[in-house]
Design a protein around this motif. Sequence first.
Motif, PDB file in Angstrom:
ATOM      1  N   ARG A  32      48.936   9.038   7.963  1.00 12.94           N
ATOM      2  CA  ARG A  32      48.334   7.751   8.312  1.00 12.94           C
ATOM      3  C   ARG A  32      46.927   7.966   8.859  1.00 12.94           C
ATOM      4  O   ARG A  32      46.588   9.059   9.311  1.00 12.94           O
ATOM      5  N   ILE A  33      46.137   6.912   8.854  1.00 14.76           N
ATOM      6  CA  ILE A  33      44.772   6.975   9.369  1.00 14.76           C
ATOM      7  C   ILE A  33      44.762   7.426  10.829  1.00 14.76           C
ATOM      8  O   ILE A  33      43.858   8.157  11.260  1.00 14.76           O
TER       9      ILE A  33
ATOM     10  N   LEU B 138      47.133  16.317  -1.521  1.00 17.09           N
ATOM     11  CA  LEU B 138      45.788  15.783  -1.709  1.00 17.09           C
ATOM     12  C   LEU B 138      45.836  14.365  -2.273  1.00 17.09           C
ATOM     13  O   LEU B 138      45.121  13.472  -1.789  1.00 17.09           O
ATOM     14  N   ARG B 139      46.668  14.120  -3.264  1.00 17.53           N
ATOM     15  CA  ARG B 139      46.726  12.790  -3.882  1.00 17.53           C
ATOM     16  C   ARG B 139      47.258  11.746  -2.910  1.00 17.53           C
ATOM     17  O   ARG B 139      46.800  10.603  -2.910  1.00 17.53           O
ATOM     18  N   GLN B 140      48.220  12.124  -2.082  1.00 16.04           N
ATOM     19  CA  GLN B 140      48.729  11.188  -1.081  1.00 16.04           C
ATOM     20  C   GLN B 140      47.628  10.723  -0.130  1.00 16.04           C
ATOM     21  O   GLN B 140      47.696   9.627   0.419  1.00 16.04           O
ATOM     22  N   ASN B 141      46.647  11.586   0.042  1.00 14.14           N
ATOM     23  CA  ASN B 141      45.569  11.302   0.984  1.00 14.14           C
ATOM     24  C   ASN B 141      44.248  10.988   0.276  1.00 14.14           C
ATOM     25  O   ASN B 141      43.163  11.187   0.826  1.00 14.14           O
ATOM     26  N   TYR B 142      44.376  10.480  -0.965  1.00 12.14           N
ATOM     27  CA  TYR B 142      43.260   9.965  -1.758  1.00 12.14           C
ATOM     28  C   TYR B 142      42.240  11.036  -2.127  1.00 12.14           C
ATOM     29  O   TYR B 142      41.044  10.785  -2.214  1.00 12.14           O
TER      30      TYR B 142
ATOM     31  N   ILE C 114      44.951  -1.370  11.025  1.00 11.78           N
ATOM     32  CA  ILE C 114      44.381  -0.562   9.947  1.00 11.78           C
ATOM     33  C   ILE C 114      44.787   0.905  10.104  1.00 11.78           C
ATOM     34  O   ILE C 114      45.060   1.599   9.123  1.00 11.78           O
ATOM     35  N   SER C 115      44.851   1.374  11.345  1.00  9.93           N
ATOM     36  CA  SER C 115      45.155   2.790  11.605  1.00  9.93           C
ATOM     37  C   SER C 115      46.562   3.177  11.191  1.00  9.93           C
ATOM     38  O   SER C 115      46.860   4.365  11.043  1.00  9.93           O
ATOM     39  N   ASN C 116      47.428   2.182  11.003  1.00  6.55           N
ATOM     40  CA  ASN C 116      48.800   2.482  10.604  1.00  6.55           C
ATOM     41  C   ASN C 116      48.939   2.630   9.089  1.00  6.55           C
ATOM     42  O   ASN C 116      50.001   3.008   8.599  1.00  6.55           O
ATOM     43  N   LEU C 117      47.864   2.366   8.360  1.00 11.64           N
ATOM     44  CA  LEU C 117      47.896   2.539   6.907  1.00 11.64           C
ATOM     45  C   LEU C 117      47.851   4.018   6.552  1.00 11.64           C
ATOM     46  O   LEU C 117      47.300   4.832   7.295  1.00 11.64           O
TER      47      LEU C 117
ATOM     48  N   GLN D  53      46.620   3.949   1.071  1.00 10.73           N
ATOM     49  CA  GLN D  53      46.559   2.504   1.249  1.00 10.73           C
ATOM     50  C   GLN D  53      45.196   2.073   1.782  1.00 10.73           C
ATOM     51  O   GLN D  53      44.617   1.091   1.315  1.00 10.73           O
ATOM     52  N   PHE D  54      44.682   2.831   2.748  1.00 12.13           N
ATOM     53  CA  PHE D  54      43.411   2.477   3.370  1.00 12.13           C
ATOM     54  C   PHE D  54      42.276   2.457   2.347  1.00 12.13           C
ATOM     55  O   PHE D  54      41.532   1.478   2.244  1.00 12.13           O
ATOM     56  N   TYR D  55      42.141   3.537   1.578  1.00 13.41           N
ATOM     57  CA  TYR D  55      41.014   3.616   0.655  1.00 13.41           C
ATOM     58  C   TYR D  55      41.158   2.662  -0.519  1.00 13.41           C
ATOM     59  O   TYR D  55      40.156   2.140  -1.033  1.00 13.41           O
ATOM     60  N   LYS D  56      42.384   2.404  -0.961  1.00 14.84           N
ATOM     61  CA  LYS D  56      42.572   1.421  -2.020  1.00 14.84           C
ATOM     62  C   LYS D  56      42.183   0.030  -1.530  1.00 14.84           C
ATOM     63  O   LYS D  56      41.513  -0.736  -2.242  1.00 14.84           O
TER      64      LYS D  56
END
Length: 257
Positions: free
Chosen positions: A28-29, A131-135, A183-186, A190-193
């Motif tokens: 998460r963020i 890596l993909r999970q974290n964009y 937002i920090s819980n994304l 999710q955040f970057y999308k």
Amino acid sequence: MEKFEYNEILDLQKLPQEYKGVKFYPLRISEENIFKKVMQTIGIPKSYIKTEPTIMKMSYLKFLCLILRKRDDIKEMLLYITKSKEINFEVSLRKGANPENLKYEDMNITIHIDNIPFNENDFDIIREIILRQNYYSTKYIEEYDPELEELLLLKQKALKKSNTLIDKIFVLCSLMNKLPEEISNLSYYQFYKLYYASTMKVETQIYQGWISAGFISFEKGKNFTTYLDPMPDRGGRYDDIKMSKESFFDKVGMKPS
């Protein structure tokens, strides 16, 4: 090596990917400190250190363990991301190897995650999952080029372009009318999308103004859908310095009037 198919729907729901019976959980963020440690472990391209043929040909797991000495970092990362109880390393020699004159290719490294073995090829898949999970992606990391990296940093500095995560969080808070803690819980995915979709919405409104003013127009048969759909993953590492204005308009189906 067991066949693995990445399931992006799981990223959408902030659920773990599973490989060989082990679950890999997205960050998460709010876990930025962990994210930084992960990137300092598996986000280092081989070419950042050396471009010797021997190093470039070796597996990434060998590169981390034998060249960068990051075995403890790998263990810490996997314990956190898999929520497993035990991580062990095993080094074996290929048949016929000379113990008095060992080469990198003579050794095989296996990681045991809660007694489930993962070989060097498996670790490549694990790296790509995380890596993909974290964009990010292995391709993005390994695209590293020292000269282009310097040009990119110079351009960002000249444009006073802000790339900090905190800045992006507050931009998304403003666009989505959310609080920072929400937002920090994304997850990073999710955040970057969401960040991309929200900023594209604003850009669309700007382009619509340009079209109304007659500054730009679409080519026949193309519209904003050409630009916005499908939503791209993280682009190339150096897209910002490789794409000219003409290339940009060509990509999105527009042309200067």
